[in-house]
Scaffold this active site. Structure first.
Site, short mmCIF file in Angstrom:
data_model
loop_
_atom_site.label_atom_id
_atom_site.label_comp_id
_atom_site.label_asym_id
_atom_site.label_seq_id
_atom_site.Cartn_x
_atom_site.Cartn_y
_atom_site.Cartn_z
N GLU A 90 25.45 65.23 2.85
CA GLU A 90 25.33 66.59 2.36
C GLU A 90 26.68 67.31 2.43
O GLU A 90 27.46 67.08 3.35
CB GLU A 90 24.26 67.33 3.17
CG GLU A 90 22.89 66.69 2.92
CD GLU A 90 21.74 67.34 3.68
OE1 GLU A 90 20.62 67.30 3.14
OE2 GLU A 90 21.93 67.86 4.78
N CYS A 103 32.25 72.61 3.10
CA CYS A 103 31.95 71.93 4.36
C CYS A 103 31.58 70.50 3.99
O CYS A 103 30.56 70.27 3.35
CB CYS A 103 30.80 72.66 5.05
SG CYS A 103 30.26 71.84 6.56
N CYS A 110 25.56 60.05 12.15
CA CYS A 110 26.58 60.28 13.18
C CYS A 110 26.25 59.41 14.39
O CYS A 110 25.08 59.20 14.71
CB CYS A 110 26.59 61.75 13.59
SG CYS A 110 27.98 62.19 14.67
N CYS A 114 24.75 64.63 20.16
CA CYS A 114 24.64 66.02 20.58
C CYS A 114 23.16 66.44 20.47
O CYS A 114 22.57 66.36 19.39
CB CYS A 114 25.50 66.91 19.71
SG CYS A 114 27.23 66.40 19.72
N CYS A 117 21.89 68.95 17.58
CA CYS A 117 22.32 68.81 16.19
C CYS A 117 21.36 67.90 15.40
O CYS A 117 20.99 66.83 15.86
CB CYS A 117 23.73 68.23 16.15
SG CYS A 117 24.34 67.94 14.47
N GLU A 162 31.34 62.56 12.67
CA GLU A 162 32.46 62.94 13.53
C GLU A 162 33.74 62.43 12.87
O GLU A 162 33.97 61.21 12.81
CB GLU A 162 32.26 62.32 14.93
CG GLU A 162 33.46 62.35 15.83
CD GLU A 162 34.07 63.73 16.01
OE1 GLU A 162 33.34 64.71 16.27
OE2 GLU A 162 35.30 63.84 15.87
N LEU A 217 32.95 72.93 21.71
CA LEU A 217 32.97 72.95 23.18
C LEU A 217 31.56 73.18 23.74
O LEU A 217 31.05 72.36 24.50
CB LEU A 217 33.95 74.05 23.65
CG LEU A 217 34.22 74.13 25.15
CD1 LEU A 217 34.80 72.83 25.68
CD2 LEU A 217 35.18 75.29 25.46
N HIS A 218 30.98 74.30 23.42
CA HIS A 218 29.61 74.66 23.84
C HIS A 218 29.40 74.86 25.33
O HIS A 218 28.46 75.53 25.73
CB HIS A 218 28.57 73.68 23.28
CG HIS A 218 28.61 73.56 21.79
ND1 HIS A 218 28.48 74.64 20.96
CD2 HIS A 218 28.82 72.49 20.97
CE1 HIS A 218 28.59 74.25 19.71
NE2 HIS A 218 28.80 72.96 19.69
N ASN A 292 21.54 77.46 14.72
CA ASN A 292 20.45 77.29 13.75
C ASN A 292 19.43 76.34 14.33
O ASN A 292 19.73 75.16 14.51
CB ASN A 292 21.01 76.72 12.45
CG ASN A 292 22.11 77.59 11.90
OD1 ASN A 292 21.90 78.74 11.60
ND2 ASN A 292 23.31 77.04 11.83
N CYS A 335 25.12 74.98 9.81
CA CYS A 335 25.66 74.03 10.79
C CYS A 335 24.55 73.27 11.50
O CYS A 335 23.61 73.87 12.00
CB CYS A 335 26.38 74.74 11.90
SG CYS A 335 27.95 75.37 11.48
N1 SAH Z 1 31.26 66.20 14.64
C1 SAH Z 1 32.10 67.32 14.40
C2 SAH Z 1 31.81 68.06 13.11
C3 SAH Z 1 30.36 68.30 12.74
S1 SAH Z 1 29.49 69.58 13.55
C4 SAH Z 1 32.04 68.28 15.58
O1 SAH Z 1 31.30 68.02 16.51
O2 SAH Z 1 32.79 69.23 15.62
C5 SAH Z 1 30.17 71.11 13.07
C6 SAH Z 1 29.88 72.21 14.06
O3 SAH Z 1 28.50 72.62 14.02
C7 SAH Z 1 30.14 71.79 15.49
O4 SAH Z 1 30.80 72.79 16.18
C8 SAH Z 1 28.73 71.62 16.04
O5 SAH Z 1 28.73 71.73 17.42
C9 SAH Z 1 27.99 72.72 15.33
N2 SAH Z 1 26.54 72.57 15.28
C10 SAH Z 1 25.84 71.42 15.30
N3 SAH Z 1 24.51 71.69 15.22
C11 SAH Z 1 24.39 73.02 15.12
C12 SAH Z 1 23.28 73.91 14.94
N4 SAH Z 1 22.04 73.45 14.86
N5 SAH Z 1 23.54 75.22 14.85
C13 SAH Z 1 24.81 75.69 14.88
N6 SAH Z 1 25.88 74.91 15.03
C14 SAH Z 1 25.69 73.59 15.15
#
Ligand code: SAH
Length: 343
Positions: A90, A103, A110, A114, A117, A162, A217-218, A292, A335
């Site tokens: 996507e 994007c 992946c 995480c 995600c 990633e 980071l989170h 989200n 995201c």
């Molecule tokens: N793998 C890479 C790029 C893809 S994720 C990375 O980890 O950076 C892009 C961004 O969206 C990342 O910061 C990820 O942590 C965030 N993300 C993933 N799931 C999400 C969700 N459900 N809501 C908001 N952000 C999310």
């Protein structure tokens, strides 16, 4: 048959010379493929009919197609992009008043896990080829012109996958997008987002591509980050910081930390303090991402109240904090929601 887009310019020149043609012909083809994003030899009108036929008998151009296109109320467009082998990724067009951001995905699925995600729930099938990433960019550039009357202005590697786990193809893609013989975009308008693989961050710094770096980071508390992003047990926060400092020394480009705030997970003072301490070690800013929900329970509750506390504390500490509004939620384009629901 070999995809012509796997050839370098040098290899194309060698091919043309072998067929008794001038080397500038190779450059014309290169331009059709990488700058004009053509997908058939037929349309390469400045080549002789004979040469076009010859090319078509020696090479193919593996196409991607926009399989499902969804338009959000807020202007966001989500493309379900079908690859030549039937797999899907996507890519999302995100418009604001002044810019259009693409994007893009770098992998099908992946391999990281995480917890929060949606893409992580898919198996990693394969890495995307350079042409498959460039095609996503070119597709969104065309949509931007069609629907918003302006070209694409920014690219973020924040789609599926990633980028650091498909490193060579991502680097080559960036070169193709930025070179004048390609799409000619400024590297400063490209952001590579990574979940944090220290060795690869340093390698990317050494490429001197002049792109921006974002780190997901989170949590700056080791134990809780390992729970949120289980693969990161292999990559301690101190190693990541060391790589980020290396990045800054090499590129002079500040880091963006991506950060979601969840109820009961990272909404306490200890997490806020840890984040401030972490940010202070390298020139950086914080991007608070509105989470989200993906219906996984534990992470489904973002805490707006805690977000406000984060913002206040970060600002007091002199750290720039941006709040990234969620876009395209109604079509699962936001995201972490990219999961091929329509595949
Ligand atoms: N793998 C890479 C790029 C893809 S994720 C990375 O980890 O950076 C892009 C961004 O969206 C990342 O910061 C990820 O942590 C965030 N993300 C993933 N799931 C999400 C969700 N459900 N809501 C908001 N952000 C999310």
């Amino acid at each position: 048959m070999k995809d012509i887009r796997t050839l370098s310019l040098e290899e194309l020149i060698a091919y043309f010379e072998k067929h008794g043609e001038k080397s500038f012909r190779a450059k014309q083809v290169y331009d059709w493929i990488w700058s004009k994003n053509l997908h058939t030899f037929e349309e390469m009108t400045n080549l002789s009919k004979k040469m076009r036929t010859q090319l078509a008998s020696d090479f193919t151009i593996l196409p991607v197609s926009a399989h499902v296109v969804q338009h959000s109320k807020d202007g966001t467009i989500k493309n379900g992009v079908k690859l030549h082998d039937g797999l899907m990724v996507e890519s999302v067009l995100i418009p604001t008043e002044t810019r259009t951001t693409a994007c893009v995905s770098s992998q099908v699925g992946c391999s990281l896990n995480c917890e929060f995600c949606a893409t992580a729930k898919l198996k990693r099938m394969r890495n995307l080829e350079v042409a498959e990433i460039v095609d996503q960019v070119a597709l969104i550039d065309r949509q931007s012109k069609e629907f918003f009357d302006r070209p694409l202005s920014n690219i973020v590697f924040m789609g599926m996958g990633e980028p650091m786990m498909n490193y060579p193809n991502v680097v080559e893609t960036i070169k193709k997008i930025t070179q004048p013989e390609g799409l000619g975009m400024s590297p400063r308008r490209i952001t590579v987002s990574t979940s944090g693989i220290p060795k690869m961050i340093k390698m990317l710094a050494d490429e001197e591509l002049k792109v921006k770096l974002a780190l997901s980071l989170h949590s700056a508390v080791e134990k809780s980050r390992n729970e949120i992003m289980p693969f990161s047990t292999k990559f301690p926060l101190t190693d990541i910081m060391e790589a980020l400092q290396y990045w800054y020394r090499k590129t002079k480009s500040e880091i963006t930390f991506e950060y979601c705030v969840w109820k009961g997970i990272n909404d306490d003072e200890a997490h806020i303090k840890a984040l401030i301490k972490y940010c202070r070690q390298v020139p950086s800013k914080v991007n608070l991402i509105q989470y989200n929900p993906i219906g996984e329970g534990k992470f489904d509750h973002r805490s707006e109240e805690a977000e406000q506390r984060y913002i206040q504390a970060l600002e007091q500490a002199g750290i720039t904090v941006l709040v990234r509004r969620s876009r395209g939620g109604d079509i699962d384009a936001a995201c972490g929601q990219l999961a091929n629901k329509n595949g």
